[in-house]
Scaffold this active site. Structure first.
Site, PDB file in Angstrom:
ATOM      1  N   GLY A 239       0.833  -1.202   0.000  1.00 37.52           N
ATOM      2  CA  GLY A 239       0.000   0.000   0.000  1.00 37.52           C
ATOM      3  C   GLY A 239       0.860   1.241   0.000  1.00 37.52           C
TER       4      GLY A 239
ATOM      5  N   SER B 115      -1.991   4.459   3.842  1.00 39.91           N
ATOM      6  CA  SER B 115      -3.089   3.724   3.208  1.00 39.91           C
ATOM      7  C   SER B 115      -3.868   2.877   4.203  1.00 39.91           C
ATOM      8  CB  SER B 115      -2.545   2.823   2.102  1.00 39.91           C
ATOM      9  OG  SER B 115      -1.672   1.849   2.649  1.00 39.91           O
TER      10      SER B 115
ATOM     11  N   LYS C  93      -2.223   0.171   5.602  1.00 42.31           N
ATOM     12  CA  LYS C  93      -1.652  -1.165   5.430  1.00 42.31           C
ATOM     13  C   LYS C  93      -1.178  -1.778   6.752  1.00 42.31           C
ATOM     14  CE  LYS C  93       2.770   0.647   3.674  1.00 42.31           C
ATOM     15  NZ  LYS C  93       2.436   2.054   3.862  1.00 42.31           N
TER      16      LYS C  93
ATOM     17  N   ALA D 270       9.770  -4.676  14.076  1.00 40.56           N
ATOM     18  CA  ALA D 270       9.715  -3.277  13.643  1.00 40.56           C
ATOM     19  C   ALA D 270      11.069  -2.934  13.037  1.00 40.56           C
ATOM     20  CB  ALA D 270       9.406  -2.371  14.828  1.00 40.56           C
TER      21      ALA D 270
ATOM     22  N   HIS E 283       1.825   3.227  16.327  1.00 42.92           N
ATOM     23  CA  HIS E 283       1.914   1.795  16.031  1.00 42.92           C
ATOM     24  C   HIS E 283       2.055   0.989  17.312  1.00 42.92           C
ATOM     25  CE1 HIS E 283       2.611   1.365  11.533  1.00 42.92           C
ATOM     26  NE2 HIS E 283       2.416   2.666  11.703  1.00 42.92           N
TER      27      HIS E 283
END
Length: 186
Positions: free
Chosen positions: A7, A11, A13, A35, A56
């Site tokens: 993506g 987006s 994703k 990560a 995140h």
């Protein structure tokens, strides 16, 4: 099941990938989150990057284990029995290009070819649910610099090889996943 999630920037994703692996392993199951970006406390990364990394981290269930690393192939080989999410392949490639001083390389063979082969091999032999997040090449302007074009070329090659190694590939647009390579059922 190996899934590649492609993506553009913002987006959705990463969120989609997190939901997909959580659904595949069930509630409360252990997931290893690799990560590949710079840590949020890295002052050189800037406050925008820190905010993204923090968002995140806050989304992840507390029972997930996070490892910040660019040595993804080794991690996949060492923890092949643990469901894993890699976010993201573009950051991994940037680190590989930095390590190999590939930004200014001129020649037919990319300095990161061996790194790409190693990663794709580790993905292909991984024995547990695996979700990889990667930016899709071509969803933005052609880079104006030679190093930018080298990155786009390497990422395009890497995405194609990962797509071949994965059972499922989706493209995330506006938070919605469009199947590119649907999961095959027996």
């Amino acid at each position: 099941m190996r899934t590649l999630v492609l993506g553009g920037i913002r987006s959705g994703k990463s969120r989609w990938a997190e939901e997909a692996i959580a659904e595949s392993v069930g509630p409360g199951a252990q997931v290893r989150y690799l990560a590949t970006g710079a840590a949020a406390d890295d002052a050189s990364a800037g406050s925008d990057w820190s905010a993204r990394v923090s968002a995140h981290r806050q989304r992840r269930p507390q029972n997930w284990t996070t490892t910040e690393t660019t040595d993804v192939a080794t991690e996949l080989r060492q923890f092949g029995g643990t469901p894993t999410l890699i976010d993201d392949v573009g950051n991994w490639l940037t680190a590989a290009m930095d390590r190999r001083e590939a930004w200014e390389h001129r020649g037919p063979e990319s300095p990161v070819t061996d790194d790409i082969v190693d990663l794709v091999s580790a993905v292909g032999t991984f024995g547990s649910p695996l979700v990889l997040v990667s930016p899709e090449v071509g969803l933005t302007v052609v880079p104006a610099t030679a190093s930018g074009r080298r990155f786009a070329d390497a990422l395009g090659t890497l995405n194609q090889q990962l797509a071949a190694a994965c059972d499922r590939v989706v493209l995330v647009v506006a938070g919605l996943a469009i199947p590119i390579k649907p999961e095959r059922t027996p």
